[in-house]
Design a protein around this motif. Structure first.
Motif, PDB file in Angstrom:
ATOM      1  N   MET A 228      20.263  -0.171 -63.934  1.00  0.00           N
ATOM      2  CA  MET A 228      19.960  -0.628 -62.584  1.00  0.00           C
ATOM      3  C   MET A 228      20.200  -2.138 -62.498  1.00  0.00           C
ATOM      4  O   MET A 228      19.745  -2.902 -63.350  1.00  0.00           O
ATOM      5  N   LYS A 229      20.931  -2.545 -61.469  1.00  0.00           N
ATOM      6  CA  LYS A 229      21.254  -3.953 -61.285  1.00  0.00           C
ATOM      7  C   LYS A 229      20.903  -4.365 -59.861  1.00  0.00           C
ATOM      8  O   LYS A 229      21.161  -3.610 -58.910  1.00  0.00           O
ATOM      9  N   VAL A 230      20.309  -5.536 -59.704  1.00  0.00           N
ATOM     10  CA  VAL A 230      19.971  -6.067 -58.392  1.00  0.00           C
ATOM     11  C   VAL A 230      20.611  -7.440 -58.250  1.00  0.00           C
ATOM     12  O   VAL A 230      20.390  -8.330 -59.077  1.00  0.00           O
ATOM     13  N   LYS A 231      21.421  -7.608 -57.205  1.00  0.00           N
ATOM     14  CA  LYS A 231      22.030  -8.912 -56.916  1.00  0.00           C
ATOM     15  C   LYS A 231      21.441  -9.426 -55.614  1.00  0.00           C
ATOM     16  O   LYS A 231      21.400  -8.695 -54.620  1.00  0.00           O
ATOM     17  N   MET A 232      20.984 -10.677 -55.607  1.00  0.00           N
ATOM     18  CA  MET A 232      20.419 -11.291 -54.407  1.00  0.00           C
ATOM     19  C   MET A 232      21.387 -12.317 -53.842  1.00  0.00           C
ATOM     20  O   MET A 232      21.941 -13.126 -54.575  1.00  0.00           O
TER      21      MET A 232
ATOM     22  N   GLU B 235      22.322  -1.512 -57.389  1.00  0.00           N
ATOM     23  CA  GLU B 235      23.402  -0.714 -57.963  1.00  0.00           C
ATOM     24  C   GLU B 235      22.926   0.102 -59.156  1.00  0.00           C
ATOM     25  O   GLU B 235      22.189  -0.399 -60.012  1.00  0.00           O
ATOM     26  N   ASP B 236      23.329   1.364 -59.170  1.00  0.00           N
ATOM     27  CA  ASP B 236      23.261   2.159 -60.386  1.00  0.00           C
ATOM     28  C   ASP B 236      24.596   1.944 -61.093  1.00  0.00           C
ATOM     29  O   ASP B 236      25.619   2.507 -60.686  1.00  0.00           O
ATOM     30  N   GLU B 237      24.590   1.100 -62.108  1.00  0.00           N
ATOM     31  CA  GLU B 237      25.831   0.721 -62.773  1.00  0.00           C
ATOM     32  C   GLU B 237      26.499   1.905 -63.457  1.00  0.00           C
ATOM     33  O   GLU B 237      27.730   1.989 -63.524  1.00  0.00           O
TER      34      GLU B 237
END
Length: 205
Positions: free
Chosen positions: A1-5, A19-21
């Motif tokens: 799991m990835k979170v971009k702000m 995102e589910d990478e």
């Protein structure tokens, strides 16, 4: 799991890309402005965008929705029904702009690859404010900020309701990463310690 702000728009709204990478699936949360910039980041990620998710209907969290909808027609757009049309004012601008809105509410769960986005109805900043819970992350919109909470003097706002919502978030078990709609991120343990509004909502001094 990835979170971009990404901070977008004139008042720096936090737009998040979740995102589910592993399965290359993504959701855009609160695209408040700068659709072109958001789309550029999405192209670099090369994941399928399944959702555009809105924590509430205020213009500074939704301005980029029409342009994103045009560019990503297969992405489902979710908002709480209480904020879906407002009065068609500048505060709630989506009325008449996007016809394909879907509604989520308390207890709903959206699959995103191997992830699940859980919906908590947390009114107070607006009638339709929600918090999105994904594993150990809370996307709190303008309900909970680092050391603060959202304003309650706009249409649909209620100080009593936001206190109840903050108390509920504070009582969730675990030290969640808090991803608010503005300014910096935080953790729930920190907010339980220093946030006077959260503590008031929890009945603590």
């Amino acid at each position: 799991m990835k979170v971009k702000m990404m901070q977008v728009g004139p008042i720096g709204t936090n737009c998040y890309i979740l995102e589910d990478e592993g399965e290359k699936r993504a959701a855009v949360i609160d695209p408040g402005d700068e659709a072109g910039r958001i789309l550029s980041v999405l192209r670099e990620m090369d994941s399928q965008v399944d959702y555009i998710l809105l924590t509430h209907g205020h213009y500074d969290h939704t301005t980029a929705v029409p342009e994103l909808h045009e560019a990503l027609p297969d992405a489902k757009i979710y908002i709480h029904k209480a904020d879906a049309n407002g009065t068609g004012s500048r505060i709630f601008p989506l009325a008449g702009q996007v016809k394909d809105l879907l509604f989520y509410d308390e207890g709903d769960a959206l699959p995103l690859g191997a992830l699940t986005v859980e919906v908590l109805h947390t009114p107070g900043h607006s009638k339709g404010s929600v918090t999105l819970k994904v594993r150990d992350v809370l996307f709190t919109g303008d309900t909970l900020f680092a050391g603060d909470c959202g304003r309650t003097d706009l249409p649909g706002g209620s100080y009593e309701e936001i206190l109840a919502s903050l108390g509920r978030l504070g009582r969730l078990e675990g030290n969640f990463h808090v991803c608010p709609g503005h300014e910096q991120t935080s953790t729930m343990d920190r907010e339980r310690e220093i946030n006077r509004y959260l503590r008031e909502g929890m009945g603590l001094k």
